[in-house]
Design a protein around this motif. Structure first.
Motif, mmCIF file in Angstrom:
data_model
loop_
_atom_site.group_PDB
_atom_site.id
_atom_site.type_symbol
_atom_site.label_atom_id
_atom_site.label_comp_id
_atom_site.label_asym_id
_atom_site.label_seq_id
_atom_site.Cartn_x
_atom_site.Cartn_y
_atom_site.Cartn_z
ATOM 1 N N LYS A 43 0.830 -1.206 0.000
ATOM 2 C CA LYS A 43 0.000 0.000 0.000
ATOM 3 C C LYS A 43 0.866 1.258 0.000
ATOM 4 O O LYS A 43 0.589 2.217 -0.725
ATOM 5 C CB LYS A 43 -0.925 0.008 1.226
ATOM 6 C CG LYS A 43 -1.951 -1.101 1.241
ATOM 7 C CD LYS A 43 -2.947 -0.958 0.106
ATOM 8 C CE LYS A 43 -3.987 -2.077 0.150
ATOM 9 N NZ LYS A 43 -4.964 -1.952 -0.952
ATOM 10 N N CYS A 44 1.915 1.250 0.802
ATOM 11 C CA CYS A 44 2.813 2.409 0.833
ATOM 12 C C CYS A 44 3.590 2.544 -0.472
ATOM 13 O O CYS A 44 3.885 3.663 -0.921
ATOM 14 C CB CYS A 44 3.771 2.299 2.016
ATOM 15 S SG CYS A 44 2.962 2.478 3.617
ATOM 16 N N LEU A 45 3.930 1.416 -1.095
ATOM 17 C CA LEU A 45 4.578 1.458 -2.407
ATOM 18 C C LEU A 45 3.674 2.121 -3.435
ATOM 19 O O LEU A 45 4.134 2.940 -4.252
ATOM 20 C CB LEU A 45 4.937 0.035 -2.864
ATOM 21 C CG LEU A 45 6.261 -0.537 -2.355
ATOM 22 C CD1 LEU A 45 6.342 -2.028 -2.643
ATOM 23 C CD2 LEU A 45 7.435 0.187 -3.017
ATOM 24 N N ASN A 46 2.393 1.777 -3.416
ATOM 25 C CA ASN A 46 1.445 2.399 -4.349
ATOM 26 C C ASN A 46 1.348 3.907 -4.114
ATOM 27 O O ASN A 46 1.347 4.701 -5.070
ATOM 28 C CB ASN A 46 0.058 1.766 -4.189
ATOM 29 C CG ASN A 46 -0.006 0.363 -4.761
ATOM 30 O OD1 ASN A 46 0.759 0.001 -5.647
ATOM 31 N ND2 ASN A 46 -0.918 -0.444 -4.244
ATOM 32 N N TRP A 255 -2.791 0.197 -10.435
ATOM 33 C CA TRP A 255 -3.113 1.094 -11.553
ATOM 34 C C TRP A 255 -3.998 2.249 -11.119
ATOM 35 O O TRP A 255 -3.913 3.360 -11.666
ATOM 36 C CB TRP A 255 -3.793 0.309 -12.678
ATOM 37 C CG TRP A 255 -5.144 -0.255 -12.321
ATOM 38 C CD1 TRP A 255 -5.415 -1.438 -11.735
ATOM 39 C CD2 TRP A 255 -6.405 0.394 -12.523
ATOM 40 N NE1 TRP A 255 -6.773 -1.605 -11.548
ATOM 41 C CE2 TRP A 255 -7.407 -0.486 -12.033
ATOM 42 C CE3 TRP A 255 -6.791 1.617 -13.064
ATOM 43 C CZ2 TRP A 255 -8.762 -0.174 -12.074
ATOM 44 C CZ3 TRP A 255 -8.151 1.930 -13.114
ATOM 45 C CH2 TRP A 255 -9.111 1.034 -12.615
ATOM 46 N N LYS A 256 -4.843 2.042 -10.102
ATOM 47 C CA LYS A 256 -5.704 3.114 -9.621
ATOM 48 C C LYS A 256 -4.888 4.229 -8.984
ATOM 49 O O LYS A 256 -5.254 5.409 -9.066
ATOM 50 C CB LYS A 256 -6.703 2.562 -8.598
ATOM 51 C CG LYS A 256 -7.668 1.520 -9.146
ATOM 52 C CD LYS A 256 -8.582 1.001 -8.040
ATOM 53 C CE LYS A 256 -9.488 -0.115 -8.535
ATOM 54 N NZ LYS A 256 -10.351 -0.658 -7.450
ATOM 55 N N TRP A 257 -3.797 3.844 -8.332
ATOM 56 C CA TRP A 257 -2.951 4.839 -7.665
ATOM 57 C C TRP A 257 -2.140 5.649 -8.669
ATOM 58 O O TRP A 257 -1.947 6.852 -8.482
ATOM 59 C CB TRP A 257 -1.999 4.147 -6.693
ATOM 60 C CG TRP A 257 -2.645 3.576 -5.471
ATOM 61 C CD1 TRP A 257 -3.276 2.372 -5.356
ATOM 62 C CD2 TRP A 257 -2.736 4.181 -4.179
ATOM 63 N NE1 TRP A 257 -3.746 2.177 -4.076
ATOM 64 C CE2 TRP A 257 -3.425 3.275 -3.328
ATOM 65 C CE3 TRP A 257 -2.302 5.387 -3.642
ATOM 66 C CZ2 TRP A 257 -3.688 3.557 -1.991
ATOM 67 C CZ3 TRP A 257 -2.556 5.664 -2.301
ATOM 68 C CH2 TRP A 257 -3.240 4.762 -1.496
ATOM 69 N N ILE A 262 0.472 9.245 -14.130
ATOM 70 C CA ILE A 262 1.025 8.844 -15.425
ATOM 71 C C ILE A 262 0.410 9.676 -16.545
ATOM 72 O O ILE A 262 1.119 10.153 -17.450
ATOM 73 C CB ILE A 262 0.802 7.334 -15.667
ATOM 74 C CG1 ILE A 262 1.727 6.514 -14.768
ATOM 75 C CG2 ILE A 262 1.050 6.974 -17.126
ATOM 76 C CD1 ILE A 262 1.498 5.015 -14.857
ATOM 77 N N ILE A 263 -0.911 9.876 -16.504
ATOM 78 C CA ILE A 263 -1.578 10.698 -17.522
ATOM 79 C C ILE A 263 -1.042 12.130 -17.475
ATOM 80 O O ILE A 263 -0.748 12.737 -18.517
ATOM 81 C CB ILE A 263 -3.102 10.683 -17.315
ATOM 82 C CG1 ILE A 263 -3.668 9.300 -17.630
ATOM 83 C CG2 ILE A 263 -3.787 11.736 -18.182
ATOM 84 C CD1 ILE A 263 -5.146 9.148 -17.320
#
Length: 546
Positions: A43-46, A255-257, A262-263
């Motif tokens: 979670k922290c990585l995300n 991907w949600k994070w 990224i966009i």
């Protein structure tokens, strides 16, 4: 502090969740506390992967700097620490990756031990359930499967290895030594972030770590049925007393994070590519002493502020390499200029190329820096070391134009300028500018507006003897200016004490473009000489970061 607090909250919350939630009762029976360590670090990585790109979105930072121009000084100053924050997040990612990897190595070993166990205990029983379907708990379905096989053939295992290698290469190649001496190595390996994010997005789609499904929880709650699983034949006369629990994967959510950052970064790069394609005209090329190249350029629609910087690309040398350079021109001029010192393979080749021909140049920028705020202070101390004088060349030129135009909006009342050089030839870079400033301010009756001190930190006996011989002359023998060159390094405590005494109730902005050791010394002096009384002198330290 907010970033650290969120990290602590996420880790603590999800550690306790996976360590206590009943949905993962059976998963913990096999994995133990390693499950909580792996999931909390994930979670922290995300969260940190979501943040890592934002500090290097330079157009975003320039926009925020513009919108924050009326905000408190301390709030604007946070934008100047973008690269420091980027590094902090990167080191945190490295630490969390180590925790996550070690925890999963323990998990794989325990999965393997549970699959091979024949003792009839709960981990062994759970590992034999639903091997032919999709409701299994243990991803290792055979006694012949090894931990190494799972690590290098499954999607989570393989992407985890690739992500870790990419992160190791990016972190190790971004050390100060490599960035200064092998910038190309740093530049190319840092683009492994594309591999990192691609691996991160698909890392969890296989769902190897599982928990009990909600439907199964309602039918066979572990509080009622866990004990039955290990001895159902002895205590139960009906096969349907407790059905076998069914398990499902944890949905992939990395991907949600990272989708939004990224966009945002893709749009940032598209904007930079579009700007880089616009035609740049090199109007003038000047070769200064000490292998310093000056380029004066024009570009349609180019607008700048003092102290800003641009990225330069020369396709004749490299199609992919972009290098940052501070603008040395003033906003009032009809061109923009940079000074390039030979300090590596790319700059050496660029200087050699311009001595033979005028190659095509691409420009991206300008981008904001701390020096933009120099005119927000009543008193400013500008400190440049070597080529680090470039942002202050822009500021001093702009001041010259403001005096020419009798600009009454200029808030700054006093500027102290310090330039440290090892080579006396370096002073020739803009001696003419300092001489013009001296003359113009004397004519305007503001001769005391600018106080500058030039420090020569490297000299030989012939220079010293020549200075001693002409000590009584009106102009300096090294620079030809009225202010005499000082041999040695500044005594910053003396300088700050003098400024504090001269401006006892002012807010003083201290601006540096130079090495980290000098930054620490100046920052320390700012703290020492700032008064705790808000009505008295206060020094604010600002440093250029690229």
């Amino acid at each position: 502090a907010a970033w650290l607090g969120i990290n602590i909250f996420l880790f603590t919350y999800y550690f306790l969740f996976f360590d206590r939630d009943e949905q993962y009762f059976y998963t913990r029976a096999i994995l133990g506390s390693a499950l909580a360590w792996a999931r909390a670090s994930a979670k922290c990585l995300n969260f940190n992967s979501m943040l890592i790109l934002l500090p290097v979105c330079r157009n975003l930072l320039s926009f925020l700097r513009g919108t924050c121009s009326c905000c408190r000084r301390t709030l604007r100053k946070q934008l100047d620490h973008n690269l420091t924050f980027h590094k902090l997040v990167a080191y945190t990612l490295a630490l969390l990756t180590a925790v996550h990897t070690i925890a999963h190595l323990f998990n794989l070993e325990r999965y393997n031990q549970s699959q091979q166990a024949t003792d009839g205990r709960l981990p062994a029983v759970l590992s034999k359930m639903h091997l032919q379907g999709s409701k299994w708990l243990n991803p290792i379905h055979s006694n012949q499967t090894t931990v190494e096989y799972m690590a290098f053939t499954t999607i989570p295992g393989l992407t985890g290895v690739i992500i870790t290698l990419a992160l190791i290469l990016m972190v190790t190649s971004s050390t100060e030594f490599i960035r200064r001496n092998y910038f190309e190595l740093f530049w190319y390996t840092h683009h492994l972030f594309l591999v990192y994010f691609a691996g991160l997005v698909i890392h969890g789609i296989a769902g190897l770590v599982r928990g009990q499904t909600e439907q199964s929880m309602a039918e066979v709650h572990p509080h009622h049925c866990a004990e039955y699983l290990t001895r159902r034949e002895q205590n139960c006369t009906h096969h349907c007393c407790c059905k076998e629990p069914e398990f499902g994967s944890i949905p992939a959510e990395s991907w949600k994070w990272v989708l939004a950052p990224i966009i945002l970064y893709v749009f940032e790069r598209m904007l930079r590519v579009w700007r880089a394609q616009q035609k740049v005209v090199v109007k003038k090329v000047v070769m200064h002493p000490a292998r310093v190249l000056e380029l004066q350029m024009q570009k349609k629609g180019f607008s700048m502020e003092v102290g800003q910087y641009i990225f330069i690309n020369c396709p004749a040398i490299s199609l992919l390499e972009w290098h940052p350079f501070t603008l040395t021109s003033a906003p009032e001029e009809d061109f923009f200029s940079i000074h390039i010192r030979a300090a590596g393979d790319w700059t050496e080749r660029l200087i050699d190329t311009f001595q033979l021909e005028t190659p095509r140049i691409e420009v991206d920028g300008p981008f904001g820096t701390a020096s933009e705020d120099v005119f927000q202070y009543e008193v400013a101390m500008l400190v440049g070391a070597g080529i680090g004088v470039t942002p202050f060349a822009s500021i001093l030129k702009s001041i010259w134009y403001k005096f020419q135009q009798a600009d009454q909006t200029l808030k700054t009342k006093k500027i102290y300028f310090y330039w440290l050089c090892r080579d006396k030839g370096a002073f020739a870079w803009f001696n003419d500018l300092l001489a013009s400033l001296e003359q113009k301010m004397a004519e305007s009756g503001k001769a005391d507006f600018l106080t500058y001190r030039l420090f020569l930190t490297g000299w030989d006996t012939s220079i010293a003897n020549n200075v001693a011989l002409h000590f009584d002359t009106a102009t300096d023998t090294v620079t030809g200016l009225r202010h005499k060159t000082i041999f040695g390094r500044p005594m910053w405590n003396v300088e700050f004490a003098a400024v504090a005494a001269a401006h006892p109730r002012s807010v003083v902005g201290v601006f540096l473009c130079g090495p980290e050791a000098l930054a620490k010394s100046l920052q320390k002096s700012c703290h020492q000489h700032s008064s705790l009384d808000p009505r008295k002198v206060k020094f604010y330290f600002n440093k250029e970061n690229f």
